[in-house]
Scaffold this motif. Sequence first.
Motif, mmCIF file in Angstrom:
data_model
loop_
_atom_site.group_PDB
_atom_site.id
_atom_site.type_symbol
_atom_site.label_atom_id
_atom_site.label_comp_id
_atom_site.label_asym_id
_atom_site.label_seq_id
_atom_site.Cartn_x
_atom_site.Cartn_y
_atom_site.Cartn_z
ATOM 1 N N ILE A 22 -11.326 17.968 43.738
ATOM 2 C CA ILE A 22 -12.523 18.791 43.542
ATOM 3 C C ILE A 22 -12.207 20.260 43.785
ATOM 4 N N ARG A 23 -11.487 20.531 44.873
ATOM 5 C CA ARG A 23 -11.142 21.905 45.210
ATOM 6 C C ARG A 23 -10.269 22.538 44.125
ATOM 7 N N GLN A 24 -9.244 21.826 43.674
ATOM 8 C CA GLN A 24 -8.347 22.360 42.641
ATOM 9 C C GLN A 24 -9.089 22.600 41.319
ATOM 10 N N THR A 25 -9.966 21.673 40.961
ATOM 11 C CA THR A 25 -10.730 21.824 39.717
ATOM 12 C C THR A 25 -11.677 23.012 39.815
ATOM 13 N N ARG A 26 -12.343 23.152 40.934
ATOM 14 C CA ARG A 26 -13.241 24.296 41.125
ATOM 15 C C ARG A 26 -12.481 25.619 41.083
ATOM 16 N N LEU A 27 -11.344 25.661 41.770
ATOM 17 C CA LEU A 27 -10.545 26.899 41.775
ATOM 18 C C LEU A 27 -10.070 27.254 40.363
ATOM 19 N N ALA A 28 -9.585 26.257 39.629
ATOM 20 C CA ALA A 28 -9.118 26.519 38.265
ATOM 21 C C ALA A 28 -10.278 26.977 37.381
ATOM 22 N N THR A 29 -11.441 26.355 37.538
ATOM 23 C CA THR A 29 -12.610 26.737 36.741
ATOM 24 C C THR A 29 -13.054 28.153 37.086
ATOM 25 N N LEU A 30 -13.079 28.477 38.377
ATOM 26 C CA LEU A 30 -13.442 29.839 38.778
ATOM 27 C C LEU A 30 -12.430 30.856 38.270
ATOM 28 N N ASP A 31 -11.145 30.507 38.311
ATOM 29 C CA ASP A 31 -10.112 31.404 37.768
ATOM 30 C C ASP A 31 -10.335 31.646 36.274
ATOM 31 N N ASN A 32 -10.677 30.587 35.544
ATOM 32 C CA ASN A 32 -10.905 30.729 34.107
ATOM 33 C C ASN A 32 -12.167 31.546 33.822
ATOM 34 N N LEU A 33 -13.213 31.362 34.611
ATOM 35 C CA LEU A 33 -14.423 32.182 34.438
ATOM 36 C C LEU A 33 -14.134 33.646 34.756
ATOM 37 N N LEU A 34 -13.370 33.874 35.808
ATOM 38 C CA LEU A 34 -12.982 35.244 36.164
ATOM 39 C C LEU A 34 -12.140 35.870 35.049
ATOM 40 N N VAL A 61 -14.709 42.749 30.377
ATOM 41 C CA VAL A 61 -14.695 44.043 31.062
ATOM 42 C C VAL A 61 -13.629 44.946 30.435
ATOM 43 N N ASP A 62 -12.439 44.391 30.203
ATOM 44 C CA ASP A 62 -11.363 45.171 29.580
ATOM 45 C C ASP A 62 -11.752 45.628 28.173
ATOM 46 N N ALA A 63 -12.334 44.716 27.389
ATOM 47 C CA ALA A 63 -12.737 45.080 26.021
ATOM 48 C C ALA A 63 -13.813 46.156 26.053
ATOM 49 N N SER A 64 -14.759 46.046 26.975
ATOM 50 C CA SER A 64 -15.808 47.062 27.096
ATOM 51 C C SER A 64 -15.213 48.417 27.462
ATOM 52 N N GLY A 68 -10.177 41.497 18.369
ATOM 53 C CA GLY A 68 -9.170 40.443 18.227
ATOM 54 C C GLY A 68 -8.507 40.088 19.547
ATOM 55 N N ASP A 69 -8.182 41.099 20.344
ATOM 56 C CA ASP A 69 -7.580 40.833 21.651
ATOM 57 C C ASP A 69 -8.534 40.058 22.553
ATOM 58 N N ALA A 70 -9.810 40.419 22.524
ATOM 59 C CA ALA A 70 -10.802 39.702 23.342
ATOM 60 C C ALA A 70 -10.918 38.256 22.875
ATOM 61 N N GLN A 71 -10.941 38.047 21.569
ATOM 62 C CA GLN A 71 -11.029 36.683 21.054
ATOM 63 C C GLN A 71 -9.815 35.871 21.482
ATOM 64 N N GLN A 72 -8.639 36.465 21.383
ATOM 65 C CA GLN A 72 -7.424 35.762 21.788
ATOM 66 C C GLN A 72 -7.474 35.371 23.267
ATOM 67 N N GLY A 73 -7.915 36.300 24.088
ATOM 68 C CA GLY A 73 -8.013 36.012 25.518
ATOM 69 C C GLY A 73 -9.000 34.900 25.815
ATOM 70 N N LEU A 74 -10.121 34.924 25.142
ATOM 71 C CA LEU A 74 -11.121 33.872 25.358
ATOM 72 C C LEU A 74 -10.633 32.515 24.871
ATOM 73 N N ASP A 93 -7.206 26.811 28.656
ATOM 74 C CA ASP A 93 -6.874 26.533 30.052
ATOM 75 C C ASP A 93 -7.957 25.688 30.721
ATOM 76 N N GLN A 94 -9.226 25.996 30.433
ATOM 77 C CA GLN A 94 -10.309 25.253 31.057
ATOM 78 C C GLN A 94 -10.347 23.810 30.557
ATOM 79 N N VAL A 95 -10.148 23.612 29.266
ATOM 80 C CA VAL A 95 -10.111 22.243 28.734
ATOM 81 C C VAL A 95 -8.956 21.474 29.368
ATOM 82 N N ALA A 96 -7.807 22.113 29.514
ATOM 83 C CA ALA A 96 -6.657 21.455 30.140
ATOM 84 C C ALA A 96 -6.965 21.078 31.591
ATOM 85 N N THR A 97 -7.674 21.942 32.302
ATOM 86 C CA THR A 97 -8.053 21.645 33.689
ATOM 87 C C THR A 97 -8.938 20.406 33.751
#
Length: 188
Positions: A8-20, A27-30, A90-96, A102-106
């Motif tokens: 649970i902890r690892q999944t939450r951390l990975a999900t939070l990392d992906n949301l961040l 933020v970078d694109a803006s 395009g860069d924002a789309q690639q990052g997303l 990554d989130q699906v893999a988690t």
Amino acid sequence: MYLSPDDIRQTRLATLDNLLAASQIWVDASGRFADLGLRAGRQTLEEGRGQLEDLIAQEPLRFELPPLQQMSAWRGDSAEWMREAFEIIGDAQQGLLATARDQVATLDTILLRQMDRAALSADATGEAAIDHVKQAIREAEAGFKELTDAAARGTDMVEEQIRQVSEAIAAEPGTESAKAPRSRRTRS
């Protein structure tokens, strides 16, 4: 079949990392869009100021079209701003896409781990069913990877077309542009 506290902890951390990571991408694109707008605005104001000074200095006052060279430079600047805006998108789309992958893999990792635990206490029929489900999950993840790769290639193609159009708009008649296209791939 249960999720351990560590799962649970690892999944939450990975999900939070992906949301961040997804938030940081926006933020970078803006910031890049703000910088582009600021540069374009400053240049436009400077051009306007120069034209106003030229107009005021005329004796007698005449309204004329700007010289062809100046109009060509404006056209080139506009094309470059358009190209840069599409590059930011395009860069924002690639990052997303990479973050989504990554989130699906988690989530798939935790699901497959649960399937492994379930297989330990299943009979032969249940174990065969679990193996089929695990294979379907792996195939779905591979399909998602192919989709994100196709989306990345599509973004590259659009950016290349925008680059060609902007260079054609900005180019002086009879000149060739030598900018090489950039290539990108999503993270694995």
